[in-house]
Design a protein around this motif. Structure first.
Motif, PDB file in Angstrom:
ATOM      1  N   LEU A  68     121.104 -36.474  47.910  1.00 35.27           N
ATOM      2  CA  LEU A  68     120.503 -37.153  46.763  1.00 35.27           C
ATOM      3  C   LEU A  68     119.746 -36.145  45.911  1.00 35.27           C
ATOM      4  O   LEU A  68     119.151 -35.208  46.439  1.00 35.27           O
ATOM      5  N   PHE A  69     119.768 -36.388  44.596  1.00 36.12           N
ATOM      6  CA  PHE A  69     118.881 -35.655  43.697  1.00 36.12           C
ATOM      7  C   PHE A  69     117.984 -36.683  43.007  1.00 36.12           C
ATOM      8  O   PHE A  69     118.477 -37.603  42.340  1.00 36.12           O
ATOM      9  N   LEU A  70     116.684 -36.535  43.203  1.00 37.77           N
ATOM     10  CA  LEU A  70     115.697 -37.423  42.602  1.00 37.77           C
ATOM     11  C   LEU A  70     115.115 -36.734  41.365  1.00 37.77           C
ATOM     12  O   LEU A  70     114.524 -35.653  41.468  1.00 37.77           O
ATOM     13  N   GLY A 122     110.511 -47.584  36.604  1.00 41.28           N
ATOM     14  CA  GLY A 122     111.307 -47.024  35.522  1.00 41.28           C
ATOM     15  C   GLY A 122     111.041 -45.570  35.229  1.00 41.28           C
ATOM     16  O   GLY A 122     111.515 -45.040  34.214  1.00 41.28           O
ATOM     17  N   GLY A 123     110.339 -44.880  36.124  1.00 41.13           N
ATOM     18  CA  GLY A 123     109.966 -43.501  35.841  1.00 41.13           C
ATOM     19  C   GLY A 123     110.829 -42.460  36.516  1.00 41.13           C
ATOM     20  O   GLY A 123     110.710 -41.269  36.195  1.00 41.13           O
ATOM     21  N   GLN A 124     111.689 -42.846  37.478  1.00 46.99           N
ATOM     22  CA  GLN A 124     112.531 -41.893  38.207  1.00 46.99           C
ATOM     23  C   GLN A 124     113.949 -42.435  38.307  1.00 46.99           C
ATOM     24  O   GLN A 124     114.174 -43.649  38.256  1.00 46.99           O
ATOM     25  N   ALA A 144     123.542 -24.290  48.333  1.00 45.48           N
ATOM     26  CA  ALA A 144     123.849 -23.712  47.022  1.00 45.48           C
ATOM     27  C   ALA A 144     123.546 -24.712  45.898  1.00 45.48           C
ATOM     28  O   ALA A 144     122.994 -24.340  44.850  1.00 45.48           O
ATOM     29  N   LEU A 145     123.887 -25.990  46.116  1.00 40.72           N
ATOM     30  CA  LEU A 145     123.619 -27.016  45.105  1.00 40.72           C
ATOM     31  C   LEU A 145     122.117 -27.212  44.906  1.00 40.72           C
ATOM     32  O   LEU A 145     121.638 -27.359  43.766  1.00 40.72           O
ATOM     33  N   ILE A 146     121.374 -27.210  46.010  1.00 39.43           N
ATOM     34  CA  ILE A 146     119.921 -27.398  45.924  1.00 39.43           C
ATOM     35  C   ILE A 146     119.283 -26.232  45.182  1.00 39.43           C
ATOM     36  O   ILE A 146     118.397 -26.424  44.328  1.00 39.43           O
ATOM     37  N   ASP A 147     119.727 -25.010  45.487  1.00 39.63           N
ATOM     38  CA  ASP A 147     119.180 -23.841  44.783  1.00 39.63           C
ATOM     39  C   ASP A 147     119.494 -23.900  43.283  1.00 39.63           C
ATOM     40  O   ASP A 147     118.681 -23.482  42.451  1.00 39.63           O
ATOM     41  N   ARG A 148     120.675 -24.429  42.951  1.00 40.34           N
ATOM     42  CA  ARG A 148     121.116 -24.421  41.556  1.00 40.34           C
ATOM     43  C   ARG A 148     120.422 -25.494  40.716  1.00 40.34           C
ATOM     44  O   ARG A 148     120.067 -25.249  39.564  1.00 40.34           O
ATOM     45  N   TYR A 149     120.211 -26.679  41.296  1.00 42.40           N
ATOM     46  CA  TYR A 149     119.810 -27.813  40.463  1.00 42.40           C
ATOM     47  C   TYR A 149     118.363 -28.268  40.635  1.00 42.40           C
ATOM     48  O   TYR A 149     117.855 -28.989  39.779  1.00 42.40           O
ATOM     49  N   THR A 150     117.700 -27.920  41.707  1.00 40.52           N
ATOM     50  CA  THR A 150     116.332 -28.409  41.897  1.00 40.52           C
ATOM     51  C   THR A 150     115.328 -27.499  41.201  1.00 40.52           C
ATOM     52  O   THR A 150     115.632 -26.351  40.850  1.00 40.52           O
ATOM     53  N   GLY A 151     114.121 -28.027  41.046  1.00 44.50           N
ATOM     54  CA  GLY A 151     113.048 -27.244  40.447  1.00 44.50           C
ATOM     55  C   GLY A 151     112.451 -27.939  39.236  1.00 44.50           C
ATOM     56  O   GLY A 151     112.888 -29.021  38.818  1.00 44.50           O
ATOM     57  N   ASP A 152     111.416 -27.325  38.661  1.00 41.28           N
ATOM     58  CA  ASP A 152     110.701 -27.873  37.511  1.00 41.28           C
ATOM     59  C   ASP A 152     111.144 -27.159  36.228  1.00 41.28           C
ATOM     60  O   ASP A 152     111.228 -25.927  36.196  1.00 41.28           O
ATOM     61  N   ARG A 157     111.014 -32.706  37.063  1.00 37.42           N
ATOM     62  CA  ARG A 157     111.203 -32.161  38.409  1.00 37.42           C
ATOM     63  C   ARG A 157     112.431 -32.799  39.053  1.00 37.42           C
ATOM     64  O   ARG A 157     112.584 -34.023  39.048  1.00 37.42           O
ATOM     65  N   VAL A 158     113.285 -31.963  39.637  1.00 45.75           N
ATOM     66  CA  VAL A 158     114.446 -32.427  40.399  1.00 45.75           C
ATOM     67  C   VAL A 158     114.256 -31.991  41.846  1.00 45.75           C
ATOM     68  O   VAL A 158     114.044 -30.806  42.126  1.00 45.75           O
ATOM     69  N   ARG A 159     114.312 -32.962  42.750  1.00 42.64           N
ATOM     70  CA  ARG A 159     114.143 -32.694  44.178  1.00 42.64           C
ATOM     71  C   ARG A 159     115.358 -33.214  44.951  1.00 42.64           C
ATOM     72  O   ARG A 159     116.015 -34.167  44.514  1.00 42.64           O
ATOM     73  N   ALA A 160     115.638 -32.584  46.099  1.00 43.57           N
ATOM     74  CA  ALA A 160     116.807 -32.947  46.906  1.00 43.57           C
ATOM     75  C   ALA A 160     116.389 -33.739  48.136  1.00 43.57           C
ATOM     76  O   ALA A 160     115.341 -33.485  48.735  1.00 43.57           O
ATOM     77  N   GLY A 161     117.212 -34.708  48.504  1.00 46.32           N
ATOM     78  CA  GLY A 161     116.988 -35.499  49.708  1.00 46.32           C
ATOM     79  C   GLY A 161     118.319 -35.913  50.309  1.00 46.32           C
ATOM     80  O   GLY A 161     119.367 -35.374  49.961  1.00 46.32           O
ATOM     81  N   GLY A 162     118.272 -36.874  51.214  1.00 45.83           N
ATOM     82  CA  GLY A 162     119.482 -37.295  51.905  1.00 45.83           C
ATOM     83  C   GLY A 162     119.654 -36.574  53.220  1.00 45.83           C
ATOM     84  O   GLY A 162     118.916 -35.642  53.566  1.00 45.83           O
TER      85      GLY A 162
END
Length: 736
Positions: A68-70, A122-124, A144-152, A157-162
């Motif tokens: 997941l990407f939040l 409605g904020g996320q 690799a996906l987490i390194d590429r897409y997460t961060g501020d 802010r994009v965070r990874a889960g799952g």
């Protein structure tokens, strides 16, 4: 065999030490890549319906959501859904994932507009997807996906889960925990060895063997991980076992050698006696530990099986290191083994520990008066077992500041229907539209179901909505996929009951419907382990009984050992239920209370059982020597404990330190396992060996060493007893 080892050590000591040095360097080099071959999963039964459902969904429908990407504002009040910057970031994330060949089944709020992918305030918003590949490749791709897409960026802010992100967090935490645990255990171990031996040289020898065992452990994990599935958690157990058992066995050998030197033996004779007596004890001790770990092979989860493979291998490495490295070291050192004495050397160098002998004598004078209070306390500590509940690992095993746990908590708290935690149903073959719709409607009427998505539409309380474009992906000519969104708390009793209710429904058109998802996995794991527990326990009891019979020649001693071991183990596991399930000490240890992890509790039982029998063999070996020498019943026990009390208490303290060090772990079930195993060792060494064993021996009297005549003859034939050197000389052929 043991006599041959002693002679080889005396004749080729330096050659053996050179070969050992070469072997350690080679093992260390080989083991450097161990972490790259280990996996973070393995808690599922591959033949369970939930596992079969997951495989079927992977092959036919592109796989269940495992990442997941939040997406949300970096700070409260920041840009959210509807703002240009927020939506641009979300669409860029969605487009990048859809164009990635390693990804499938991307479900994004920006594509579907699904209310389930938008938080209640409605904020996320969420992007859910499946990362392809086996566990190793999936982990590499997810990193690799987490390194590429997460961060501020731009206030967003994009965070990874799952599940996959949680596995990555767990593996990272295990690596840090191992480094911290060893940094604590090694210096404390060296200090305890110096206190026990009173000699720097003698104290260093067991630590050297422990480090040799660790080098062999990592090499073994690399080989096993390259050949089969091995859990990353095996690192913690096998390093603790390798260090602890290597030190224990070396401690026993060095102590006996010093005792023989103190009795006036020359170095060659002292070494022969040491290897013949203490070496036999080491072999039987290792066999009992390996037998307990071998019981884990009956379970289908590779998490448990990997501990059996690695654990048995580490026990073998510890034995080989002790028997092939310690004797040549002792042969080279000779009387210099006592070099580097410290001020308390006089007391530490004595062969007997008067305290343990006096304690045994006191207990034997009043066996019931001294033993009953101890048994009562142990049963009281064990009482929380009456309310034990079992579960499987989830995000709560991680620290609260772990990224994967924070995302999981946010999804559960802020999203009305967590589709990533939905119950997954897949048909094993084709299903007609009419029976499928009827079945989906029945599922939607069950308690706890919010809605059911199928290729024929969305069902809520039996009512049907027309299918849309998203529903088309849920149907194939040869299979159907249903997604059951629930409002039950994950892994709760209600969630598990829902799985049972779905499985109890009539099959549509007679087609098998496989129920999967996290809650179904929990149900299947508990059933899989529970069904095999009697077999595992039976194997442990039978193999332990046979080994102790071969060691002692008695049928009563194994029964006595099994009974006392059951009491001490129940107390240790009961204490863990009180702490980790009921939540006592949670603020101090920094964990979230939850049901006992099923797999880790089984592992705790097998490891603690084997280590308890380790000390049983240590104590019984000296009692058997005295008994065979014709000593009276009281002397057998008091002398046996006096001569092993310091060794057992020191060995237990050293091994307990290795496991207690995992109490610093950031993963709660590793804390539970480390503290539980350490506590079991301490209870066994102090309460059982110090009080319950002397009391039981006094109450049993002469029958303590009983065996039927036929079994006595069998023991003389296959008991692996070593003849005293003097007897061997007397029986040598005489020239006529």
């Amino acid at each position: 065999m043991l006599s041959a080892i002693a002679e080889l050590a005396l004749k080729r000591a330096r050659l053996l030490l050179v070969l050992t040095t070469v072997a350690v360097v080679a093992l260390g080099t080989l083991g450097a890549g161990a972490f790259g071959t280990l996996l973070s999963g393995g808690f599922q039964d591959p033949d369970a319906p939930s596992s079969r459902a997951a495989v079927h969904i992977d092959k036919t429908f592109g796989g269940e959501t495992n990442l997941l990407f939040l997406v949300g504002p970096r700070e409260a009040g920041g840009p959210g859904p509807g703002s240009a910057a927020f939506d641009a970031r979300g669409r860029a994330l969605t487009d990048g994932l859809r164009n990635d060949p390693a990804v499938s089944n991307v479900a994004s709020y920006w594509d579907t507009g699904s209310p389930g992918l938008l938080s209640e305030d409605g904020g996320q918003a969420l992007v859910a997807l499946h990362v392809k590949g086996d566990e190793t490749r999936r982990t590499e791709r997810a990193e690799a996906l987490i390194d590429r897409y997460t961060g501020d960026r731009d206030g967003i802010r994009v965070r990874a889960g799952g599940a996959t992100a949680l596995g990555i967090d767990i593996s990272t935490q295990v690596s840090r925990d191992l480094a911290l645990a060893e940094a604590i255990a090694v210096p404390v171990t060296l200090l305890l060895l110096v206190l026990a031996f009173g000699s720097l040289v003698a104290a260093t020898l067991p630590l050297v063997i422990g480090l040799v065992a660790i080098a062999g452990t990592f090499a073994l994990l690399f080989v096993l991980g390259s050949a089969t599935e091995v859990s990353v958690f095996a690192v913690n157990l096998t390093t603790a076992l390798g260090l602890g058992l290597g030190i224990d066995y070396a401690l026993l050998l060095v102590s006996r050698f010093r005792e023989q030197l103190g009795a006036g033996d020359e170095v060659p004779e002292a070494l022969r006696t040491t290897v013949r007596t203490a070496g036999r004890t080491v072999l039987f001790s290792a066999a009992t530990v390996a037998a307990a770990l071998a019981a884990l092979l009956v379970f289908p989860q590779y998490f448990l099986r990997s501990f059996a493979y690695a654990g048995i291998g580490v026990v073998a490495i510890a034995v080989v290191a002790a028997l092939l490295v310690v004797p040549p070291l002792l042969a080279v050192l000779g009387h210099r083994v006592n070099a580097g004495r410290v001020p308390w050397a006089t007391a530490a160098g004595r062969p007997e520990a008067p305290f343990w002998g006096r304690l045994a004598a006191l207990v034997m004078r009043r066996p019931a008066l001294t033993a009953l209070p101890v048994v009562a306390v142990l049963l009281l500590v064990a009482s929380p077992l009456l309310g034990v509940a079992f579960g499987t690992p989830d995000e709560r095993v991680l620290p609260e500041d772990a990224g994967g746990r924070q995302v999981a908590t946010a999804v559960q708290d802020d999203f009305p229907a967590d589709e990533a935690r939905a119950v997954q149903i897949v048909s094993a073959s084709a299903v007609g539209a009419v029976p499928l719709g009827r079945y989906a409607g029945e599922v939607s009427r069950l308690d706890g179901v919010v809605r059911v998505d199928a290729s024929t539409g969305t069902y809520t309380d039996g009512r049907t909505e027309r299918p849309g474009p998203a529903h088309t992906a849920l149907g194939r000519p040869d299979a159907q996929h249903l997604v059951v969104v629930t409002d039950s708390a994950p892994t709760s009793g209600a969630a598990q009951d829902l799985v049972a209710d779905i499985r109890a429904l009539e099959r549509p058109g007679g087609t098998e419907m496989l129920v999967g998802g996290a809650d179904a996995t929990l149900v299947d794991s508990k059933r899989s382990i529970g069904d095999r527990l009697p077999l595992a326990a039976g194997l442990v009891v039978v193999t332990t009984f046979l080994l102790l019979f071969l060691f002692t020649g008695s049928v009563v001693q194994p029964l006595r050992a099994l009974l006392l071991n059951a009491i001490s183990l129940s107390a240790a596991v009961g204490a863990m239920v009180w702490i980790f399930q009921d939540g006592h000490l949670s603020s101090w240890l920094g964990f979230t209370p939850q049901p006992m992890d099923t797999s880790m509790t089984v592992l705790l039982f097998c490891v603690a059982f084997g280590l308890s029998m380790d000390y049983e063999v240590f104590v019984t070996s000296r009692m058997k020597e005295s008994h065979d020498a014709g000593a009276d019943r009281t002397t057998v026990v008091t002398q046996g404990l006096a001569r092993t009390g310091r060794i057992v208490s020191t060995a237990a303290g050293l091994l307990a330190v290795s496991f207690f060090a995992f109490g610093t772990s950031g993963i709660s079930f590793l804390q539970m396992f480390g503290l539980g195993t350490g506590l079991a060792i301490v209870i066994d060494a102090v309460a059982v060996r110090g009080v319950l064993v002397p009391a039981a021996m006094r109450l049993l009297g002469r029958s303590a060493w009983y065996a039927p005549a036929a079994l006595r003859r069998l023991h003389r034939r296959v008991g692996l007893a070593e003849e005293p050197a003097a007897e061997k000389k007397e029986r040598a052929p005489v020239a006529v």
